[in-house]
Design a protein around this motif. Structure first.
Motif, PDB file in Angstrom:
ATOM      1  N   SER A 102     -10.103  -3.594   3.153  1.00  0.00           N
ATOM      2  CA  SER A 102      -9.545  -2.250   3.333  1.00  0.00           C
ATOM      3  C   SER A 102      -8.029  -2.257   3.448  1.00  0.00           C
ATOM      4  O   SER A 102      -7.437  -1.294   3.933  1.00  0.00           O
ATOM      5  CB  SER A 102     -10.135  -1.631   4.602  1.00  0.00           C
ATOM      6  N   ASP A 150      -5.450  -1.858   1.517  1.00  0.00           N
ATOM      7  CA  ASP A 150      -4.623  -0.807   0.917  1.00  0.00           C
ATOM      8  C   ASP A 150      -4.623   0.473   1.748  1.00  0.00           C
ATOM      9  O   ASP A 150      -3.616   1.178   1.810  1.00  0.00           O
ATOM     10  CB  ASP A 150      -5.092  -0.504  -0.510  1.00  0.00           C
ATOM     11  N   GLU A 177       5.686  -2.593   4.382  1.00  0.00           N
ATOM     12  CA  GLU A 177       4.267  -2.603   4.054  1.00  0.00           C
ATOM     13  C   GLU A 177       3.909  -3.845   3.240  1.00  0.00           C
ATOM     14  O   GLU A 177       2.839  -4.427   3.423  1.00  0.00           O
ATOM     15  CB  GLU A 177       3.877  -1.326   3.304  1.00  0.00           C
ATOM     16  N   ASP A 178       4.806  -4.248   2.358  1.00  0.00           N
ATOM     17  CA  ASP A 178       4.541  -5.448   1.544  1.00  0.00           C
ATOM     18  C   ASP A 178       4.403  -6.695   2.423  1.00  0.00           C
ATOM     19  O   ASP A 178       3.531  -7.528   2.194  1.00  0.00           O
ATOM     20  CB  ASP A 178       5.660  -5.652   0.522  1.00  0.00           C
ATOM     21  N   ARG A 183       1.072  -6.489   4.313  1.00  0.00           N
ATOM     22  CA  ARG A 183      -0.031  -6.758   3.375  1.00  0.00           C
ATOM     23  C   ARG A 183      -0.128  -8.265   3.101  1.00  0.00           C
ATOM     24  O   ARG A 183      -1.213  -8.846   3.141  1.00  0.00           O
ATOM     25  CB  ARG A 183       0.184  -6.004   2.067  1.00  0.00           C
ATOM     26  N   VAL A 200      -2.817  -0.738   5.586  1.00  0.00           N
ATOM     27  CA  VAL A 200      -1.447  -1.263   5.680  1.00  0.00           C
ATOM     28  C   VAL A 200      -0.425  -0.208   6.114  1.00  0.00           C
ATOM     29  O   VAL A 200       0.405  -0.489   6.987  1.00  0.00           O
ATOM     30  CB  VAL A 200      -1.033  -1.964   4.365  1.00  0.00           C
TER      31      VAL A 200
END
Length: 134
Positions: free
Chosen positions: A99, A101, A71-72, A75, A104
């Motif tokens: 959006s 957050d 996810e990092d 993002r 992701v």
């Protein structure tokens, strides 16, 4: 499987045949003859020894396996993307970034599942070819 991936509809149709092995051999003979016809048109006086030599030597990392993304990472890629959009985009970039957050985890899951499905598809369409002597 490949027709589904490419979005093609309809059934496959093969030439009339009574024996699948004979039909496969006909296809094989056709393509071998086609390749031989192309090769016969080459000027054989030209030396082709280094035709496949690359001008640039690869000095990067070899891709040996797929590693699921995080996810990092997703993002970071989204936030680094320039805020450009066109009418074909399903979501405007500025809205995606605003959006990020919320989206992701969903985007990451889609990417991971897409890679798994792609790898399974590659396994299903593996074709083994054995050359017959002419």
């Amino acid at each position: 499987m490949t027709r589904q991936i490419m979005g093609l509809q309809g059934d496959l149709s093969l030439p009339h045949h009574s024996d699948l092995d004979a039909l496969a051999n006909q296809f094989n003979d056709y393509f071998i003859n086609k390749i031989n016809e192309i090769r016969d048109k080459f000027d054989m006086s030209i030396k082709f020894e280094n035709i496949m030599r690359a001008d640039n030597i690869f000095d990067g990392h070899i891709l040996e396996r797929f590693v699921p993304t995080s996810e990092d990472e997703v993002r970071e890629l989204i936030l680094r993307a320039p805020c450009k959009s066109c009418s074909l985009d399903p979501l405007l970039t500025w809205l995606l970034k605003q959006s990020v957050d919320v989206l992701v985890p969903i985007i990451t899951a889609i990417l991971i599942l897409s890679n798994v499905q792609m790898l399974h598809a590659f396994k299903l369409i593996l074709i083994k070819y054995t050359q017959r002597s002419l």
